[in-house]
Design a protein around this motif. Sequence first.
Motif, PDB file in Angstrom:
ATOM      1  N   ARG A  30      44.359  37.177  54.800  1.00  0.00           N
ATOM      2  CA  ARG A  30      44.012  36.062  53.915  1.00  0.00           C
ATOM      3  C   ARG A  30      43.946  34.780  54.730  1.00  0.00           C
ATOM      4  N   TYR A  45      41.703  43.258  47.694  1.00  0.00           N
ATOM      5  CA  TYR A  45      41.007  42.720  48.857  1.00  0.00           C
ATOM      6  C   TYR A  45      40.835  43.796  49.924  1.00  0.00           C
ATOM      7  N   ASP A  72      43.171  36.212  46.701  1.00  0.00           N
ATOM      8  CA  ASP A  72      43.889  36.094  47.976  1.00  0.00           C
ATOM      9  C   ASP A  72      42.942  36.079  49.175  1.00  0.00           C
ATOM     10  N   ALA A  73      41.670  36.374  48.956  1.00  0.00           N
ATOM     11  CA  ALA A  73      40.695  36.290  50.034  1.00  0.00           C
ATOM     12  C   ALA A  73      40.216  34.859  50.254  1.00  0.00           C
ATOM     13  N   ILE A  98      47.762  41.449  52.214  1.00  0.00           N
ATOM     14  CA  ILE A  98      46.659  41.169  51.297  1.00  0.00           C
ATOM     15  C   ILE A  98      46.827  42.074  50.087  1.00  0.00           C
TER      16      ILE A  98
END
Length: 305
Positions: free
Chosen positions: A81, A248, A231-232, A244
């Motif tokens: 991330r 993702y 979260d990306a 992550i």
Amino acid sequence: MRYPAWIRQHLAALRALLVLTVVLGVVYPLAVFAVAQIPGLKHRADGSTVSLHGRTAGSAIIGQSFTDKDGDPLKQYFQSRPSNAGDGYDPTATAASNLGPEDIVDTLPDPKLLAAGKEDENAAQSLLTQVCERSKDVGDLEGVSGARPFCTPGGVGAVLAVFGHRTTDGTVPHPTRVVSLNEEQGVVKAPFVATYKGVPVELARYGEDYAKGLVVPIKGDAPAKPAVPADAVTASGSGLDPHISPAYAALQVNRVAKARGITPGQVKRLVEDNTDGRDLGFMGEPRVNVLKLNIALDRKYPARG
């Protein structure tokens, strides 16, 4: 023999110094070190390091980037991330951006500096534009739509400054002028929307003050649940998150499989092996350790040269 008061005070201070030095400078550190060597604690005390081919590759509890010298993602690896710690995942500069959800207007760069190939140090992206740009980049990398609510197709915050008479509820029902605040004249060709309530939308001009306008974010027609997970596009509070989300990770499976010449199913099995569940079965969310996953890939399916 009775010493003068000032000598007794200095002797007492010296004795206290010697005792505290021995207790806190020798005994306590040795005790902590001894406890850290207990089986089950030693690995954590040593930094939770992870090795590959006999060399330390990193720490399982500190995230790191998997990019080339130009900062571009290495396609054969799962990507972490984003990080705002220093230049990214710098353990000596752990930090968050400290930008909040209301940070939606950019400080635009000087177009003269951009034309000269220079960077404007006074320019700054809002949190919204950072999220939009990351979402577009991840979408392009993974071959999915990077569209997000309140983002332009070009990857900046979709925010307008609307001028005109404001009613008691704070709205401007009949605008006289509308400006796309995060799209700069000379940088983009046209605003993300042509008109707003019948008024043509202008591109923002460097150095012009739009503070009197009503700031209006435009949601657009992007899906409420974007293809690119949260979260990306957002950094963690520490900037050092080693994990992550499974969502993702799943988004990256096809790219990694193609880069390594293996099947998506083979990659998915390694993702599952490196996915941690909720702590104690109910705290937090499932998560994937990126470093451990990438090392597992290198061990089992080395990238083609």
